[in-house]
Scaffold this motif. Structure first.
Motif, PDB file in Angstrom:
ATOM      1  N   SER A 232      17.953   8.952  -4.876  1.00  0.00           N
ATOM      2  CA  SER A 232      18.423   7.586  -4.664  1.00  0.00           C
ATOM      3  C   SER A 232      17.309   7.104  -5.916  1.00  0.00           C
ATOM      4  CB  SER A 232      18.751   7.960  -3.422  1.00  0.00           C
ATOM      5  OG  SER A 232      19.845   8.026  -2.356  1.00  0.00           O
ATOM      6  N   THR A 234      16.777   3.700  -5.917  1.00  0.00           N
ATOM      7  CA  THR A 234      16.269   3.262  -5.173  1.00  0.00           C
ATOM      8  C   THR A 234      16.961   2.620  -3.696  1.00  0.00           C
ATOM      9  OG1 THR A 234      15.743   0.650  -5.192  1.00  0.00           O
ATOM     10  CG2 THR A 234      17.974   1.553  -6.433  1.00  0.00           C
ATOM     11  N   SER A 265      21.675   6.035  -5.999  1.00  0.00           N
ATOM     12  CA  SER A 265      20.842   5.148  -5.362  1.00  0.00           C
ATOM     13  C   SER A 265      21.508   5.035  -3.816  1.00  0.00           C
ATOM     14  CB  SER A 265      20.974   3.735  -5.816  1.00  0.00           C
ATOM     15  OG  SER A 265      21.961   2.934  -5.199  1.00  0.00           O
ATOM     16  N   GLN A 281      24.827   1.720 -10.950  1.00  0.00           N
ATOM     17  CA  GLN A 281      23.819   1.819 -10.931  1.00  0.00           C
ATOM     18  C   GLN A 281      22.416   2.560 -12.395  1.00  0.00           C
ATOM     19  OE1 GLN A 281      23.960   4.002  -7.047  1.00  0.00           O
ATOM     20  NE2 GLN A 281      25.511   5.318  -8.391  1.00  0.00           N
TER      21      GLN A 281
END
Ligand SMILES: Cc1cc2nc3c(=O)[nH]c(=O)nc-3n(C[C@H](O)[C@H](O)[C@H](O)COP(=O)(O)O)c2cc1C
Length: 357
Positions: A232, A234, A265, A281
């Motif tokens: 992920s 962020t 993410s 993303q």
């Protein structure tokens, strides 16, 4: 300039195109075993022309399952049916892969269609569940126990053993699941990791568990075969895991023998505000590819052939992974090839239905 339908070489593996079936939990196993559902689910998308066909989050230990119905590779008996599925995928010209996972503090929950809530032991769930710290994902969720160092070592070893079983089953790529708020991501993110030992606080310590898993898997996973990690990129939360740390981690994973970062993410905490939109993303895949000099897969709301092709031709990612669009349309790659004028490997049985313009 590569296009969506250019082959991609990763170590000794050649993918026939840049389109991957993103891992998708089917919550359809009993005791972790693959069955006819998985054969047809993965087989359909293989026949539909995907280059990479990745089996869902597959638990490396029974306690590491998201739900009692998860697929697993924690014992040798689970190899046989997966081997049959991977043989079919390979025979049709796609590359069989599997995502190896541990659910951490998100373990022992019901499938989404049953609400996704905690499952009691009476209903086939289990206790305790483990996370880096004794903090639950959400109000009302099961409180995890803090996993101790021996527990971490056991998880690392379980990933390596599952990788060995995946190899025996005929997988030609493995993806380590370090995203979506599951165990390895829980270690990475300061939002879920409050440890003060060598597995918490600093960047080096929070990334230790992921690095140890990668190192252990690389030891049993042959040099000729590629290794992927899903992160992920962020948490979408101030003070959480972010893109800068993702770039830094990707650089380290490259040194440890990782060949591609699959850039997703979110998932660390329930209250993140995620700006979901087509290709939202992709900037992470683009940035990690450029700054860590490592191949990336872009995923998330990629649905049209033009959108997917643009990502490859403009060098924003090396592959695109799709999940929901592949559920709607297993033959997406064959149709996209006709639409874009590319070449896809149409099964001879279906040849009369797919004719390039
Ligand atoms: C039914 C379903 C199951 C999923 N299971 C997994 C999984 O096992 N592992 C994982 O990393 N992501 C999983 N995801 C996330 C997808 O792989 C993908 O990253 C996400 O759906 C965004 O891509 P999309 O917009 O093409 O659907 C799942 C998504 C769906 C829709």
């Amino acid at each position: 300039m590569p296009t969506l339908f250019s082959p991609l070489q990763l170590r000794d593996v050649q993918l026939r195109n840049r389109i991957g079936v993103s891992p998708m939990c089917q919550y359809s196993s009993v005791d972790g075993f693959a069955n006819d559902w998985h054969l047809v689910h993965l087989g359909s998308r293989t026949v539909g022309g995907a280059g990479l066909v990745m089996a869902e989050a597959t638990a490396v230990t029974p306690e590491g399952r998201i739900s009692p119905q998860d697929l697993g590779l924690w014992k040798d008996e689970q190899i046989e049916m997966l081997a049959r599925i991977f043989r079919f995928i390979a025979a049709q010209g796609a590359v069989p892969a599997v995502q190896l996972a541990h659910a951490g503090r998100k373990a022992s929950t019901a499938p989404p269609w049953e609400g996704g809530h905690a499952v009691s032991e009476a209903d086939g769930g289990w206790r305790p569940i483990y996370g880096p710290s004794a903090s639950a994902f959400d109000l009302g969720d099961i409180m995890p126990h803090e996993i101790d160092v021996t527990g971490i070592r056991n998880v690392v070893e379980a990933f390596a053993k599952a990788a060995q079983r995946a190899l025996t089953a005929g997988a030609r790529m493995i993806e380590i699941h370090a995203a979506h708020g599951y165990l390895l991501h829980e270690f990475l993110s300061p939002l879920s990791n409050q440890r003060t030992d060598e597995y918490g606080s600093s960047f080096e310590n929070r990334t230790r568990a992921t690095r140890e898993v990668v190192r252990a898997v690389r030891t049993v996973w042959p040099e000729r075969l590629p290794l992927l990690v899903r992160i992920s990129a962020t948490d979408w939360v101030e003070g959480g895991w972010d893109a800068d740390q993702s770039v830094e981690l990707a650089r380290e994973l490259k040194r440890l023998g990782v060949d591609m970062i699959d850039c997703s993410s979110g998932g660390a905490v329930p209250n993140a505000r995620i700006p979901i939109a087509p290709g939202y993303q992709v900037p992470f895949a683009e940035r990690i590819r450029r700054e860590a000099d490592l191949a990336t897969a872009a995923v998330g709301m990629i649905t049209s052939p033009e959108q997917a092709n643009e990502l490859i031709t403009n060098g924003r990612a090396d592959m695109i992974f799709m999940a929901r669009e592949f559920l709607r349309e297993p033959y997406w790659p064959l149709k996209a090839a006709v639409h874009l004028g590319g070449t896809a490997q149409v099964p001879i049985q279906y040849g009369r239905a797919f004719v390039s313009r």
